[in-house]
Design a protein around this motif. Structure first.
Motif, PDB file in Angstrom:
ATOM      1  N   THR A  70      37.062  41.707  29.823  1.00  0.00           N
ATOM      2  CA  THR A  70      37.786  40.801  30.718  1.00  0.00           C
ATOM      3  C   THR A  70      39.249  41.212  30.809  1.00  0.00           C
ATOM      4  O   THR A  70      39.809  41.745  29.848  1.00  0.00           O
ATOM      5  CB  THR A  70      37.703  39.334  30.231  1.00  0.00           C
ATOM      6  OG1 THR A  70      38.356  38.495  31.180  1.00  0.00           O
ATOM      7  CG2 THR A  70      38.331  39.131  28.862  1.00  0.00           C
ATOM      8  N   LYS A  72      41.259  38.724  31.538  1.00  0.00           N
ATOM      9  CA  LYS A  72      41.814  37.373  31.462  1.00  0.00           C
ATOM     10  C   LYS A  72      42.170  36.942  30.045  1.00  0.00           C
ATOM     11  O   LYS A  72      42.512  35.790  29.817  1.00  0.00           O
ATOM     12  CB  LYS A  72      40.848  36.376  32.094  1.00  0.00           C
ATOM     13  CG  LYS A  72      40.712  36.654  33.585  1.00  0.00           C
ATOM     14  CD  LYS A  72      39.830  35.670  34.278  1.00  0.00           C
ATOM     15  CE  LYS A  72      39.759  36.085  35.731  1.00  0.00           C
ATOM     16  NZ  LYS A  72      39.844  34.991  36.630  1.00  0.00           N
ATOM     17  N   LEU A  92      39.541  31.208  31.711  1.00  0.00           N
ATOM     18  CA  LEU A  92      38.146  31.474  31.299  1.00  0.00           C
ATOM     19  C   LEU A  92      37.524  30.189  30.764  1.00  0.00           C
ATOM     20  O   LEU A  92      37.874  29.712  29.688  1.00  0.00           O
ATOM     21  CB  LEU A  92      38.088  32.552  30.214  1.00  0.00           C
ATOM     22  CG  LEU A  92      38.168  33.996  30.668  1.00  0.00           C
ATOM     23  CD1 LEU A  92      38.167  34.929  29.458  1.00  0.00           C
ATOM     24  CD2 LEU A  92      37.023  34.354  31.600  1.00  0.00           C
ATOM     25  N   ASP A  96      31.999  31.243  30.594  1.00  0.00           N
ATOM     26  CA  ASP A  96      32.402  32.638  30.763  1.00  0.00           C
ATOM     27  C   ASP A  96      32.958  33.223  29.464  1.00  0.00           C
ATOM     28  O   ASP A  96      32.721  34.385  29.148  1.00  0.00           O
ATOM     29  CB  ASP A  96      33.459  32.760  31.868  1.00  0.00           C
ATOM     30  CG  ASP A  96      32.944  32.254  33.202  1.00  0.00           C
ATOM     31  OD1 ASP A  96      31.792  32.591  33.562  1.00  0.00           O
ATOM     32  OD2 ASP A  96      33.673  31.503  33.877  1.00  0.00           O
ATOM     33  N   ILE A 100      31.670  36.564  26.575  1.00  0.00           N
ATOM     34  CA  ILE A 100      32.658  37.628  26.362  1.00  0.00           C
ATOM     35  C   ILE A 100      33.000  37.737  24.882  1.00  0.00           C
ATOM     36  O   ILE A 100      33.098  38.838  24.332  1.00  0.00           O
ATOM     37  CB  ILE A 100      33.915  37.364  27.221  1.00  0.00           C
ATOM     38  CG1 ILE A 100      33.587  37.555  28.699  1.00  0.00           C
ATOM     39  CG2 ILE A 100      35.081  38.246  26.789  1.00  0.00           C
ATOM     40  CD1 ILE A 100      34.659  37.040  29.649  1.00  0.00           C
TER      41      ILE A 100
END
Length: 152
Positions: A70, A72, A92, A96, A100
């Protein structure tokens, strides 16, 4: 008990059941972006803790490897109490973030070295243990089904 400014100081640490992952804070910025801070708790507060070499190595490994999954992740840093980490993300949501986190931790189990574990790139380059980090992450992953249960 008086409400304090720091969110985690308002959390009853005697009632949580680690390991878990919870949203510790959510802030909307003036431009509309949302910061979501996660409490990624490895050990039961006031009962157990992670050793510093494991913490330091998990921090390096996750900060580097999670960014492969990611863009983010803003920061991944240890808690002073040595029971877990805070992950600061740009919007996030849990559905999500959790996959991750899981993928990043699985990457740690496959790692052959701790990134930037040297005196040029780290302020205490000798204070690392890949073995200890992998052991702690493995135990955390073993409890994946419990991550979303915060209170006992």
């Amino acid at each position: 008990m008086e409400k304090m400014n720091v969110e985690s100081f308002n959390l009853d640490h005697t009632k949580v059941s680690a390991p878990y992952v919870r949203i510790a804070d959510r802030k909307e910025l003036p431009a509309g972006d949302v910061l979501i801070k996660y409490d990624v708790r490895f050990t039961q507060p006031n009962t157990d803790h992670l050793e510093m070499k494991a913490i330091h190595s998990i921090e390096h490994l996750t900060a580097e490897l999670m960014r492969n999954h990611t863009d983010k992740l803003i920061d991944f840093g240890p808690m002073g109490c040595q029971t877990g980490f805070y992950a600061l993300t740009l919007g996030l949501e849990p559905q999500d973030f959790l996959p991750i986190l899981e993928a990043s931790f699985k990457d740690i189990l496959q790692a052959t070295e701790v990134p930037a574990a040297n005196e040029v790139q780290c302020g205490w380059g000798a204070n690392h243990s890949l073995k200890d980090a992998q052991e702690a992450v493995s135990q955390f992953l073993d409890h994946r089904s419990e991550w979303e249960t915060v209170m006992a």
